[in-house]
Write an enzyme that holds these catalytic residues in place. Sequence first.
Site, PDB file in Angstrom:
ATOM      1  CG  HIS A 136       6.285   2.435   1.370  1.00 15.42           C
ATOM      2  ND1 HIS A 136       4.949   2.744   1.387  1.00 15.42           N
ATOM      3  CD2 HIS A 136       6.493   1.627   2.443  1.00 15.42           C
ATOM      4  CE1 HIS A 136       4.365   2.148   2.416  1.00 15.42           C
ATOM      5  NE2 HIS A 136       5.284   1.469   3.080  1.00 15.42           N
ATOM      6  CE1 TYR A 164      -4.332   0.629  -0.514  1.00 17.10           C
ATOM      7  CE2 TYR A 164      -3.785   2.545   0.812  1.00 17.10           C
ATOM      8  CZ  TYR A 164      -4.635   1.882  -0.061  1.00 17.10           C
ATOM      9  OH  TYR A 164      -5.785   2.487  -0.473  1.00 17.10           O
ATOM     10  CG  LEU A 165       4.223   0.470  -2.460  1.00 16.47           C
ATOM     11  CD1 LEU A 165       5.032   0.316  -3.753  1.00 16.47           C
ATOM     12  CD2 LEU A 165       5.071   0.095  -1.248  1.00 16.47           C
ATOM     13  CD  GLN A 213      14.353   7.942  13.184  1.00 14.78           C
ATOM     14  OE1 GLN A 213      15.306   7.240  12.861  1.00 14.78           O
ATOM     15  NE2 GLN A 213      13.901   7.983  14.430  1.00 14.78           N
ATOM     16  CB  SER A 229      -0.110   1.719   4.655  1.00 13.76           C
ATOM     17  OG  SER A 229       1.149   1.669   4.028  1.00 13.76           O
ATOM     18  CG  ASP A 243       7.759   2.105  11.230  1.00 11.05           C
ATOM     19  OD1 ASP A 243       6.786   1.586  11.767  1.00 11.05           O
ATOM     20  OD2 ASP A 243       7.689   2.691  10.124  1.00 11.05           O
TER      21      ASP A 243
HETATM   22  P1  AMP Z   1       5.562  -0.451   6.144  1.00 12.20           P
HETATM   23  O1  AMP Z   1       5.091  -0.824   4.770  1.00 12.20           O
HETATM   24  O2  AMP Z   1       4.636   0.458   6.869  1.00 12.20           O
HETATM   25  O3  AMP Z   1       5.997  -1.649   6.943  1.00 12.20           O
HETATM   26  O4  AMP Z   1       6.872   0.411   5.912  1.00 12.20           O
HETATM   27  C1  AMP Z   1       7.946  -0.070   5.149  1.00 12.20           C
HETATM   28  C2  AMP Z   1       9.139   0.826   5.369  1.00 12.20           C
HETATM   29  O5  AMP Z   1       8.809   2.152   4.987  1.00 12.20           O
HETATM   30  C3  AMP Z   1       9.564   0.876   6.855  1.00 12.20           C
HETATM   31  O6  AMP Z   1      10.984   0.870   6.928  1.00 12.20           O
HETATM   32  C4  AMP Z   1       8.988   2.173   7.311  1.00 12.20           C
HETATM   33  O7  AMP Z   1       9.687   2.746   8.390  1.00 12.20           O
HETATM   34  C5  AMP Z   1       9.124   3.027   6.050  1.00 12.20           C
HETATM   35  N1  AMP Z   1       8.173   4.147   6.106  1.00 12.20           N
HETATM   36  C6  AMP Z   1       6.843   4.082   6.372  1.00 12.20           C
HETATM   37  N2  AMP Z   1       6.297   5.314   6.394  1.00 12.20           N
HETATM   38  C7  AMP Z   1       7.315   6.181   6.158  1.00 12.20           C
HETATM   39  C8  AMP Z   1       7.407   7.605   6.061  1.00 12.20           C
HETATM   40  N3  AMP Z   1       6.351   8.387   6.235  1.00 12.20           N
HETATM   41  N4  AMP Z   1       8.618   8.151   5.812  1.00 12.20           N
HETATM   42  C9  AMP Z   1       9.717   7.369   5.656  1.00 12.20           C
HETATM   43  N5  AMP Z   1       9.689   6.021   5.720  1.00 12.20           N
HETATM   44  C10 AMP Z   1       8.502   5.425   5.970  1.00 12.20           C
END
Ligand code: AMP
Length: 301
Positions: free
Chosen positions: A37, A32-33, A151, A189, A153
């Site tokens: 991402h 759900y990019l 960052q 997401s 997370d």
């Molecule tokens: P997720 O799909 O939510 O597991 O995120 C995948 C990667 O994208 C993880 O390393 C997250 O920390 C990073 N990520 C999610 N949201 C953001 C954002 N707003 N800014 C930077 N990196 C993000």
Amino acid sequence: MRTLQVLADLQSAVRSARCAGSSIGLVPTMGYLHQGHLTLVERARAECDLVVMSIFVNPTQFGPQEDFVLYPRDLERDRYLAAEGGVDVLFVPDVDTMYLGGSGEQQVWVEPGSLADHLCGASRPNHFRGVATVVAKLFNMVQPDRAYFGQKDAQQAVIIGRMARDLSFPIEVRVIATVRESDGLALSSRNVYLRAGERQQAVALSTALERGRKAIEHGERDPRKVEQQVLGHLSESAPEADIDYVTVADLNSAKPLERIRAGNVLVALAVFFDRTRLIDNIIVRVDSAALQTDEKAAAQR
Ligand code: AMP
């Protein structure tokens, strides 16, 4: 861009790249990019010859009452965005590829130890064990030179960095600054779940963190007092938010600080809007010169 579901196909793509002398970057996601991402992809694209993105909604990092089933998924849209963003290989394994015989069969886990005791780890038991384990699997499957995390997370970034070090993964872990909407809301997401009123109030997450930054910059050195200011702003500006935590912590260990000292301080929070859990954080740099000035001022008071 190639979309691969089968592990053997991924490994053969990665092997050919490596034989050709290419460096490999991995961007693990749950899909759900969004632009957050894609910023990780941009960085990987700039530093690596082959960019692999994984999309896997990992069941073992969700608690029984959490949103695993409802987590937003849209592979067609993700394929388009990933290709546009510069991904070379999109790896979309199913649960049986990641967990032989199903996730219930997993016996050996990567345990993050006390790094998971606080912040999100305190309210999501086993979450970081699931994260660390699935990332270790992806590291072994892809064997990248570099892996990219956000960052946003913060505790995840701490745990993965430490896992790479403690388990001797020959992989550089890169952490990329949080990407935000123009009003300050960190991209996530899960933002699609927010109703209009909640979306408006969600701006308070970042403004509350900025309140914390100001308090530290103005010389507050008691972490609990900084937390109170952040909490105060949140409850005023986001009355529908159910606050999980606000914590001033050490950036390298994700442990709550007893006193703010020189270095990088993490101010992190998590809230629920109904069943939607949002997190955000900022890093505040406290330099030793500022500390000395503050201590002098305190001594003169
Ligand atoms: P997720 O799909 O939510 O597991 O995120 C995948 C990667 O994208 C993880 O390393 C997250 O920390 C990073 N990520 C999610 N949201 C953001 C954002 N707003 N800014 C930077 N990196 C993000």
